[in-house]
Design a protein around this motif. Structure first.
Motif, PDB file in Angstrom:
ATOM      1  N   THR A  54      41.835  42.070  30.802  1.00  0.00           N
ATOM      2  CA  THR A  54      41.948  43.429  31.332  1.00  0.00           C
ATOM      3  C   THR A  54      42.741  44.340  30.399  1.00  0.00           C
ATOM      4  O   THR A  54      42.866  45.539  30.656  1.00  0.00           O
ATOM      5  CB  THR A  54      42.617  43.437  32.725  1.00  0.00           C
ATOM      6  N   ASP A  93      40.814  48.098  43.043  1.00  0.00           N
ATOM      7  CA  ASP A  93      41.151  48.060  41.614  1.00  0.00           C
ATOM      8  C   ASP A  93      41.044  46.643  41.064  1.00  0.00           C
ATOM      9  O   ASP A  93      40.592  46.454  39.925  1.00  0.00           O
ATOM     10  CB  ASP A  93      42.567  48.585  41.386  1.00  0.00           C
ATOM     11  N   ASP A  97      38.886  45.577  37.919  1.00  0.00           N
ATOM     12  CA  ASP A  97      39.585  45.020  36.759  1.00  0.00           C
ATOM     13  C   ASP A  97      38.924  43.718  36.303  1.00  0.00           C
ATOM     14  O   ASP A  97      38.633  43.542  35.111  1.00  0.00           O
ATOM     15  CB  ASP A  97      41.056  44.762  37.080  1.00  0.00           C
ATOM     16  N   ARG A 101      36.146  45.974  34.164  1.00  0.00           N
ATOM     17  CA  ARG A 101      37.030  46.255  33.035  1.00  0.00           C
ATOM     18  C   ARG A 101      36.970  45.137  31.989  1.00  0.00           C
ATOM     19  O   ARG A 101      36.983  45.403  30.788  1.00  0.00           O
ATOM     20  CB  ARG A 101      38.471  46.472  33.495  1.00  0.00           C
ATOM     21  N   ASN A 105      35.942  45.901  28.188  1.00  0.00           N
ATOM     22  CA  ASN A 105      36.854  45.596  27.081  1.00  0.00           C
ATOM     23  C   ASN A 105      36.202  44.686  26.055  1.00  0.00           C
ATOM     24  O   ASN A 105      36.373  44.875  24.842  1.00  0.00           O
ATOM     25  CB  ASN A 105      38.125  44.944  27.624  1.00  0.00           C
ATOM     26  N   SER A 140      31.669  46.953  41.716  1.00  0.00           N
ATOM     27  CA  SER A 140      32.099  46.514  40.379  1.00  0.00           C
ATOM     28  C   SER A 140      30.950  45.855  39.629  1.00  0.00           C
ATOM     29  O   SER A 140      30.833  45.993  38.404  1.00  0.00           O
ATOM     30  CB  SER A 140      33.289  45.564  40.484  1.00  0.00           C
TER      31      SER A 140
END
Length: 218
Positions: A54, A93, A97, A101, A105, A140
């Motif tokens: 993350t 979140d 994440d 995320r 990344n 997500s």
């Protein structure tokens, strides 16, 4: 030299099936671990780095330590139930994440490391279009599918193909524990999912890109 596959979440239940499949085919492996104890417990081949997926800076540092990458397989993720009326910002979140995320990344950090003709595989979910009782998870995973579509267009000039698999329930110890009354025989096995990923990273799939591929028994 053998091709290099980078696998996030490669030490989990699905990860073991995928790493075994790629080891059998002679790939070199670079895996991420969530913490030192997980890294130390790994008994297979390949390098293992402790990386907070993350944290974009940590993922970039990991990418910079590696050679050019021929396959990027993004297994890292997690699942949580929760109705909309019960959902908190923290829970929302957390799902973004660990699912969206981490994928973003890795795509960002490894974009310049991908060899021409490489393959990228993300793991979405059949819940990506919306699902009762798992709104944050579904949202997500919708983001994961969208990231795949964007990456497939951005990487196309370098002949890098990008796809996402959309499994149903995978037969893992964690899923069995959370759904003890389910019919496990109907679930997809990690080695079966690994076969699909192996195909997408093989020369046999060189004309397949930009797809969200449903997996399931018939």
């Amino acid at each position: 030299m053998a091709k290099l596959a980078v696998i996030t979440g490669g030490l989990g239940a699905l990860g073991h099936g995928v790493t075994s499949r790629f080891e059998k085919d002679g790939w070199r492996l670079a895996l991420s671990a969530a913490h030192e104890a997980e890294r130390a417990a790994h008994k297979g081949s390949g390098s293992v780095d402790v990386v907070d997926l993350t944290d974009l800076v940590q993922v970039q540092e990991w990418a910079n330590r590696l050679e050019n990458v021929d396959a990027l397989i993004l297994l890292a993720g997690g699942f949580a139930m929760g109705n909309l009326g019960e959902m908190t910002n923290d829970k929302f979140d957390q799902q973004f994440d660990i699912n969206a995320r981490t994928a973003f990344n890795a795509l960002s950090a490894f974009a310049a490391k991908l060899s021409r003709g490489a393959s990228v595989v993300l793991v979405g979910s059949q819940a990506f279009s919306g699902a009762k009782g798992m709104s944050a998870y579904a949202a997500s995973k919708a983001a994961v599918v969208s990231l795949m579509k964007s990456a497939s267009l951005e990487f196309k000039p370098r002949s890098i193909r990008v796809n996402a698999i959309l499994p149903d329930t995978i037969d893992t110890p964690a899923n069995r524990a959370s759904m003890p009354n389910a019919d496990f025989e109907k679930w997809q096995k990690p080695d079966e999912v690994a076969e699909a990923i192996g195909f997408l990273c093989s020369d046999s799939s060189k004309i397949v890109s930009g797809n969200a591929i449903l997996l399931g028994r018939v």
